[in-house]
Scaffold this active site. Structure first.
Site, PDB file in Angstrom:
ATOM      1  N   ASP A 147      -2.286   2.059  -4.639  1.00 51.56           N
ATOM      2  CA  ASP A 147      -3.565   2.375  -4.018  1.00 51.56           C
ATOM      3  C   ASP A 147      -4.610   1.339  -4.397  1.00 51.56           C
ATOM      4  O   ASP A 147      -4.449   0.587  -5.366  1.00 51.56           O
ATOM      5  CB  ASP A 147      -4.041   3.762  -4.460  1.00 51.56           C
ATOM      6  N   HIS A 182       0.815  -1.218   0.000  1.00 54.71           N
ATOM      7  CA  HIS A 182       0.000   0.000   0.000  1.00 54.71           C
ATOM      8  C   HIS A 182       0.851   1.272   0.000  1.00 54.71           C
ATOM      9  O   HIS A 182       0.317   2.375  -0.204  1.00 54.71           O
ATOM     10  CB  HIS A 182      -0.941   0.003   1.206  1.00 54.71           C
TER      11      HIS A 182
END
Length: 407
Positions: free
Chosen positions: A384, A380
């Protein structure tokens, strides 16, 4: 002059190796390029061929020992040279004494009737599961070591086990402490590091594989006859992944030194499960390969991984990994990223199930379809949720609407 056999350097960044198995005993003849011993490094497990033809006159390093590259591990003499040494038995090299808290050895089974049996943790696990008394098996490995082939042959021949049970009937489980292999230790270290480095997020997609499944079913026999390689689902999945990675290169990137590095090619790692661990050979520049080339590359790397024939550079440089957890029957897995990559895709089990289908007029019907779960694990810091979703939608479309030639 006798020839020294040394621990090879299997890649620029490799400085040591562990001898896991001797394939010849002292006094045996060996041909040039014939497999002589097996090693495990932090990159790959491999069979090492003999540098010369002759007699293996001396083994200097025992199984399970780790030594630096260029260390002499054995000596080979030509017939007539050092004949007395050639006739000598394999030296009884003892492994370093284990500390009190870890008395079990990687190559020694529990002692029975005063005899210490030599075997691997895998052999002992099989013996425990199948209730086999290892003292009834003649070992064919170095120094009488019981190999996997020995115990499997024992089981296949239906040889009765000892009349004396291996343990008291259902009293209590005996504790056992087995040192981890070189490969298992490296896997453990890298998995812990990956979880510490990358904030893992997972997203699961259920994909209709019916179009691919039907194409494979009607084409696989002719494909194998014509090209000499089996038609599996993996090249379809690899091709779809490569296509999606080209379109969404952020999923093919790496976080290096505080910057996002976009790789110029798609180097697909294909995880291969082995009896002794897991290895991830890499298909380089997968986006440039035809379907047939991709099929052959995947099959070749998997076969050589299981045969310990890979070179270190063939397990390096991956930019994205595929792992097939569904082959064992699971719906899907939540994989750990193979650093320094930013994403990994776990392939779930393929199932036929009823699915609601909607036609162009909006009418619903129920049909039997071949469905499969795919789980994308991603870093992450780099990727995204929207990036992951776009990538998976492209991947899904490539498989559900497959229109590429496979010949």
């Amino acid at each position: 002059m006798p020839t020294d056999v040394v621990m090879p350097q299997m890649g620029e960044s490799i400085f040591e190796g562990t001898i896991t198995k001797w394939l010849k005993s002292a006094g045996e003849r060996v041909e040039k390029d014939e497999p002589l011993f097996e090693i495990s490094t932090d990159k790959v497990d491999a069979e090492i061929p003999s540098p010369e033809a002759g007699i293996l006159t001396e083994i200097k390093v025992f199984e399970g020992a780790t030594v630096e590259v260029d260390t002499v591990v054995a000596v080979i003499s030509r017939p007539g040279e050092n004949a007395s040494a050639a006739a000598a038995p394999t030296p009884q090299l003892a492994a370093p004494e284990a500390p009190p808290q870890a008395q079990s050895s990687a190559t020694e089974a529990p002692q029975r009737t005063g005899v210490k049996l030599r075997s691997s943790p895998l052999v002992r696990r099989i013996a425990e599961e199948k209730q086999v008394d290892l003292s009834r098996i003649a070992g064919t490995g170095s120094q009488g070591r019981i190999t996997k082939e020995d115990i499997l042959r024992h089981l296949s021949e239906g040889i009765p086990n000892s009349t004396v049970p291996l343990a008291p009937p259902k009293a209590e489980l005996a504790a056992q402490q087995v040192p981890v292999s070189k490969m298992r230790a490296i896997i453990a270290q890298r998995m812990v590091e990956s979880v510490q480095i990358s904030p893992h997020v997972h997203t699961v997609y259920k994909i209709d594989m019916t179009r691919v499944a039907r194409l494979r079913e009607r084409s696989r026999d002719g494909f194998e006859r014509e090209h000499g390689v089996k038609l599996t689902y993996m090249p379809f999945i690899a091709a779809a992944a490569a296509q999606a990675l080209v379109k969404f290169p952020i999923v093919n990137s790496s976080m290096i030194g505080g910057s996002i590095h976009y790789h110029p090619h798609v180097n697909l790692g294909i995880a291969v499960a082995l009896d002794w661990g897991l290895i991830v050979p890499v298909v380089k520049q997968a986006e440039t390969l035809s379907f047939l080339e991709l099929t052959r590359a995947v099959a070749d790397l998997a076969a050589r991984a299981r045969a310990k024939k890979l070179q270190p550079e063939e397990v390096q440089g991956g930019t994205f990994t595929l792992t097939n957890s569904g082959v064992f029957g699971g719906e899907f897995g939540t994989p750990i990223i193979n650093q320094p990559e930013s994403a990994i895709l776990a392939i779930g089990g393929l199932r036929k199930e009823p699915v609601v289908m909607t036609d162009a007029e909006g009418s619903d019907t129920i049909a039997i379809r071949s469905m499969q779960h795919y789980c994308l694990g991603f870093d992450h810091r780099t990727i995204d949720g929207a990036d992951a979703g776009r990538f998976m939608s492209e991947f899904q479309s490539a498989l559900e609407r497959w229109d590429k030639p496979i010949g």
